[in-house]
Design an enzyme around this catalytic site. Sequence first.
Site, mmCIF file in Angstrom:
data_model
loop_
_atom_site.group_PDB
_atom_site.id
_atom_site.type_symbol
_atom_site.label_atom_id
_atom_site.label_comp_id
_atom_site.label_asym_id
_atom_site.label_seq_id
_atom_site.Cartn_x
_atom_site.Cartn_y
_atom_site.Cartn_z
ATOM 1 N N GLY A 1 43.632 47.895 44.190
ATOM 2 C CA GLY A 1 42.535 48.390 45.023
ATOM 3 C C GLY A 1 41.763 47.202 45.546
ATOM 4 C CB THR A 2 41.155 46.016 48.648
ATOM 5 O OG1 THR A 2 41.195 47.272 49.299
ATOM 6 C CG2 THR A 2 42.576 45.550 48.476
ATOM 7 C CB THR A 3 36.692 45.812 50.061
ATOM 8 O OG1 THR A 3 37.686 44.845 50.367
ATOM 9 C CG2 THR A 3 35.313 45.198 50.229
ATOM 10 C CE LYS B 1 39.947 51.167 47.293
ATOM 11 N NZ LYS B 1 40.399 49.970 48.024
ATOM 12 C CB ALA C 1 44.390 43.631 50.607
#
Lengths: 233, 255
Positions: B33-35, B66, B208
Amino acid sequence: MTTPFYASPEQLVRDRSEYARKNIARGRDVAVLSYADGILFVAVNPSSALHKVSEIYDRIGFAAVGKYNEFENLRIAGVRYADMRGYAYDRSDVTGRGLANAFAQTLGGIFIENSKPYEVEVVVAELGTTVVDDQLYRLTYDGSVSDLSGYVAIGGQAETVGAALEASHAAGLELGAALHAAVEALQAGVAAAGNSTDAVADTGLEVAVLDRSRQGRTFRRITGPALAELLGA
Amino acid sequence: MPSFHDFLSGAAPELLPGRSGDGRLPLDTVRHGTTIVALICEGGVVIAGDRRATMGNVIAQRDIEKVFKADELSAIGIAGTAGIAVEMVRLFQVELEHYEKLEGRVLSLDGKANRLTTMIRGNLGMAMQGLAVVPLFVGYDEALGRGRIISYDVTGGRNDETGFHSVGSGSVFARGALKKRYHDGVTADEAVSLAVNALYDAADDDSATGGPDLTRGIFPVVAVVTADGYRRLSESEVGAVVETVVGERMTNPGG
């Protein structure tokens, strides 16, 4: 040499039952009943900190009478059981029946193996999607379970309270009406015990519901102004 | 101690997140998972996350979530190894609920933050193998009467952030965007718009991080935590903000 004291199993069970019953008989009562939008718990309880009614899981509530430290042990075990099940499987896999079974095993084991039985009576209530799906389980000190529908009373005057509820309970009561029925039944219990003429509302009522209109955790306590309003209505 | 995590460690340690596995996994086989961005606003805090998960160079999922409700007054956003992170969030949610049920009261925000530290530290072994989880924890602190943001590193070291913070691969760009736009006393609505803008900038420069997907109608997850509790904004609410932000970028791509 002293001869070991012999007691027949019948005698042992009888003695223990008598001991547990005698102590539970001194306890104040709790009434649990289904109403249109959930399950209502009402306990005569002067303390606002030491609860007789508690949340176990999303749709499962717990009510108990008897010795505080003993039913508190059961409650903690119940919360652990439910949280562990829900975490390991899924929240929807935690059922009142499973919990009642676990309590029955514990109580039954303690009744036979320990030097004294738990002096408690417990109700496990599971909220269904409709009134007819509501499940009420009553557990006694020896681990016996009964599966009831509609209403259940526990405590010293459980029979009197139960009889009063039998007369006043109807499927699909509104919350206010259900609360009144419970309070009247508990008042009948106090009168039958003959040791007090105080109104149960003055002694202190612990009121909570499993609320069918809520998602997720459905348990909520009704206290303060909200309770006064319902009692007054 | 009324901790579910401690109870589980004794009763069923195999159920704890990130317990098992030796050696290294090729990282392009694991979803990341990213931001995540978070901003303190008037009366509370806003947290938002993009929807992309990657496996190496591949977009593994377009609609991953997320940002999660931790309890009534707190939320958690996660960056890093998705599988372990989601499991950690699940355990954290039960941990808070378990304490509340056993003790009859809710943990303080610092108490919650410390429990999260323990869990992140429990994953340190996995983090050393490249499977790190870095959460961003936000909540309304009833004692202080305001929103707070608490950030972590992989060892569980925690830090109270003032104003705003971001974690994950696109966090450098998101933080840059927030730095220029954030000011003290932003309202919750402004903060939501700033968060969506910051995620747009992150997606603009970090491969990403996923931008708002207008063709599929997949928008960032945005939640607001105030004294009234946790509230996740509906798809249509976020959609309206996204449309405004994208509209502005049509004429001014850099924001």
